[in-house]
Every structure is written in C-alpha cells, then in structure tokens.
Design an enzyme around this catalytic site. Structure first.
Site, short mmCIF file in Angstrom:
data_model
loop_
_atom_site.label_atom_id
_atom_site.label_comp_id
_atom_site.label_asym_id
_atom_site.label_seq_id
_atom_site.Cartn_x
_atom_site.Cartn_y
_atom_site.Cartn_z
N ASP A 116 -20.73 17.74 13.05
CA ASP A 116 -19.87 18.87 13.35
C ASP A 116 -19.61 18.83 14.86
OD1 ASP A 116 -18.74 21.33 13.96
OD2 ASP A 116 -19.68 22.28 12.22
N ARG A 131 -24.22 33.58 27.15
CA ARG A 131 -23.67 32.23 27.03
C ARG A 131 -22.38 32.11 27.83
NH1 ARG A 131 -21.59 29.78 21.28
NH2 ARG A 131 -20.06 31.42 21.60
N TYR A 149 -9.98 26.02 17.74
CA TYR A 149 -9.72 27.24 18.53
C TYR A 149 -10.68 27.39 19.70
CZ TYR A 149 -13.16 28.71 15.04
OH TYR A 149 -14.25 28.77 14.21
N LYS A 150 -11.66 26.48 19.81
CA LYS A 150 -12.61 26.57 20.92
C LYS A 150 -12.03 25.79 22.11
CE LYS A 150 -16.41 27.58 17.81
NZ LYS A 150 -17.30 27.03 16.79
N PHE A 160 -25.01 25.75 13.33
CA PHE A 160 -24.36 27.05 13.20
C PHE A 160 -24.58 27.56 11.78
CE2 PHE A 160 -20.67 29.89 12.79
CZ PHE A 160 -20.77 30.60 13.96
#
Ligand SMILES: *Cc1c(COP(=O)(O)O)cnc(C)c1O
Length: 395
Positions: A182, A354, A207-208, A111
């Site tokens: 990560d 996605r 938060y995912k 990312f």
C-alpha cells in the site's frame, strides 16, 4: 535547483499547510479543467462525452501518469474506486494465487481499513484464512512458507516509519508469498521503484501527496507478467473484455484493465489529471532530498523549543517517509490551537501530532515559522482552552 513550485498551488493566505500527507491542497490547474469538464464536456456533449472527451480511457491514462511517480511501467496501473476497494481486489487476487496457503501477514502499523478489508474478505471466504498482524519490526521474522500474502503499507500513517520495500519483497518471494504494497503515503512522497521491487501488487490513493482532491480515485498496480492470470473478485462490467457486447458472462479484460469495476468518476478523474500537472519534470530523488531537509529541520526546531513533545517518528531520515510525528499528552487540543493559529497538521489517536512535508509548496521558512507558532502554543499553554478540547468527527 529547488523543486519548490508554490506558485502552482492555491494555498490560503497566512496558512502553513503541513497536512498534504492527508489531503493535498488545490493545484491552480484544477478549477478551470473541472469547470470545462462540467460545462464544456458533460453540459455540451452529454453522453457523447464518453467518446468525444475520452472519459472511458481516463483510468488508464491517468494511471500511467501515476505510474511514472511510483516506478511502474505504462499499462500496469489503473485508477478507480477507493483505496479500501483496491486493497480488497489485490488481496483476493493474491490469495487465489496461493490456494494452498492460509495466512495473510500484515503489521500493526497498517492503516485500519486495510486490516478490516482483510478481515471481511476472510469472513466471506468462510473463515479458511487467518490474518496475522505483527509489529512492524517483526514482519521479516514472520514471513514463513505458510504465508500466502504479505500486505503492508510502506509508510506508517502514524509515525512515518518506512519499510524497506526491496528487502521485504525479496523475503516474501523467497518464502513463496505474494507481496502487496500500500503506497498511500509513498506516492508523491518519495521515490518508489515498484517494478524493480518485483512486487505483484500495489495500491494507493491520490488525494494525499498527489493532490487529487477529496474523494479522488485510488490506483492499483498489477505486475504485468501475472495480470492476465488474475480472476477478479469484483468482476465489474468495465473490467470486462468487451463491456459493450453486454455478454451474460464475465470475461476479463487484458492486463490490469480487469481491475476496473464500474463507471469511473469522470469529474474526480479530471481533477486528478489536472493536479498531476504539478509533477511534470519533478525529479523524485531531488524531492526526497528536500523532504528530508524540511523534516530534519522541523525535528531540530521543535526539539529545541518544545521539550514536552516526544518524537514518535524514526530519527534517521532514511527510516522515515515524508512526515514527522510527536507524542504529546494534550495533542488533540494542541493541534486544534495550532490550526486556529494558521498551522495545519492533524492528530492521530491516542496522542500523536502529525505533520506532513511536501517540498513542492513548503519551504524552510514555513518550517521554522510553524515550529515557532507550535512553541508558543505549548510554552504559553494556549491549547488549554475549552474551545480546543471539543472533538470533531474528523481529527
Ligand atoms: C489513507 C489511507 C486509506 C484510505 O482508504 P480510502 O478507501 O481511500 O478511504 C487506506 N489505507 C491507507 C494505508 C491509507 O493511508
């Protein structure tokens, strides 16, 4: 036994939510707990809340709950700040552990913020280090004995490609490098054996897949045997051994607690703590099985109905996280149209649609319905409408 527990989530009527990989939905346990923290704790107890309501211990207690989902022992994970900050902390600590080495190895599937944080750190170290970013397939071949730290995101945010954590960590260690994972798209998405991998550091957000809400705190793991030797780059007062001694000089707290920085976000931490209730009793192996079944079904349904969409994710489920992506030239507009028709996924430049699969609240019926709606949008060119072409700030 099904691990579906839709009744624990507050999902809007008529919406099929395939974006829990980006922002998890609201667990029903959260609003009352946050309201109680606002009025019953902050409102009623004022500053006494730090002691009475255990606010100061939350980062470690919640860290232990996250730790269970990623294979980390109690006392090895602490919550706080954002993931970008946690990446910086882990990387700076890793570089200190290998003062004779100059290379940070990462990949182009990482990312951007992880790479930016590495570049920023390198600039501030005086340009003595170098970030070497290779393709995901080339990582293994580039783990040389010049590499100080291998810093990778296990699941590629765009394609869902999954790195072999055990094998890469082993190769990093064989070359004398420090390993940083990560787990942003792994925590709550698939079983992770962090302690078993032997990696020195791991970071991730909550938060995912963990449903902690927008702005929920990040986590950092430090392998317990090295934690006491780390000299934190962000030497904040709450990572001090005795914050309330107000010493003029920094002395790190024992273990991973030294990775705390400043005042924890109590209300966000409370939301996350309540959100983690939905994970009680969830068997991560069963979650993985369900996630693969949903993802495979979606691929089959979409490929049968939408020949214009090209799979961007690995076809082999073992090589994939818990998301599926497709290339489509008009992906942005198609995703906007899809959202307008009640199926929420997201878009990643340049052309990726996605979809995240979260078996706690998505079932096979949702997957089939989502594919049917997507097929209508593509087949009838419903995306070809000016309203769906205007780019918003967040895609
Ligand atoms: C989501 C994500 C981030 C986001 O970082 P924040 O500091 O929380 O905004 C960082 N890295 C990866 C790999 C991610 O997937």
């Amino acid at each position: 036994m099904s691990i579906l527990r839709k009744h624990l989530f507050d999902l809007p009527e008529g919406v099929i939510y395939l974006d829990g990989n980006s922002l998890g939905p609201l667990p029903k346990s959260v609003p009352a707990r946050v309201a109680q923290a606002v009025t019953g704790q902050w409102g009623a107890h004022l500053i006494k809340g730090w002691n009475i309501d255990g606010w100061m211990a939350q980062p470690s207690q919640v860290g232990d709950r996250v730790g269970r989902l990623i294979g980390a022992a109690p006392g090895s994970v602490v919550m706080g700040d954002t993931l970008s900050i946690k990446v910086y902390q882990a990387l700076s600590a890793a570089l200190q552990m290998r003062p004779d080495r100059r290379v940070i190895l990462s990949d182009s599937g990482n990312f951007p913020t992880d790479l930016y944080m590495a570049e920023g750190l390198i600039r501030h170290l005086g340009g003595t280090h170098r970030l070497h970013t290779v393709s995901p397939e080339a990582v293994m071949a580039n783990i040389t004995n010049e590499v100080a730290a291998v810093m990778l995101t296990q699941v590629d945010y765009r394609t869902g490609r999954l790195h072999d954590m055990a094998a890469i960590t082993k190769a990093a260690h064989a070359a004398g490098a420090v390993m940083i994972w990560d787990l942003a798209h792994s925590a709550g998405a698939l079983p992770v054996d962090l302690a078993g991998s032997g990696a020195e550091f791991a970071v991730g957000c909550s938060y995912k897949y963990l449903n902690g809400g927008p702005g929920a705190p990040a986590f950092i793991y430090v392998r317990p045997d090295i934690a006491d030797r780390i000299d934190p780059a962000l030497a904040g007062w709450l990572g001090h051994a005795a914050p309330f001694a107000f010493d003029l000089d920094y002395r790190p707290a024992p273990g991973v607690e030294r990775m705390r920085v400043g005042t924890p976000p109590v209300l966000q931490m409370t939301a996350l703590d309540a959100a983690l209730d939905v994970w009680e009793g969830v068997d991560m192996a069963a979650l993985r099985e369900a996630s693969i079944a949903l993802s495979d079904r979606f691929i089959a349904e979409v490929e049968a109905r939408c020949p214009d969409l090209v799979l961007a994710s690995p076809r082999d489920a073992q090589q994939r996280g818990s998301q599926v992506s497709f290339h489509f030239a008009h992906g942005y507009a198609a995703m906007q149209a899809l959202i307008a028709h009640g199926v929420i996924g997201d878009f990643r430049a340049p052309d990726i649609m996605r979809f995240g699969f979260t078996p706690l609240y998505i079932d096979a019926g949702d997957v089939t319905r989502a594919a049917e709606i997507l097929a209508r949008i593509i087949g009838e060119r419903l995306w070809d409408n000016p309203a769906y072409h205007a780019r918003q700030a967040v895609t």
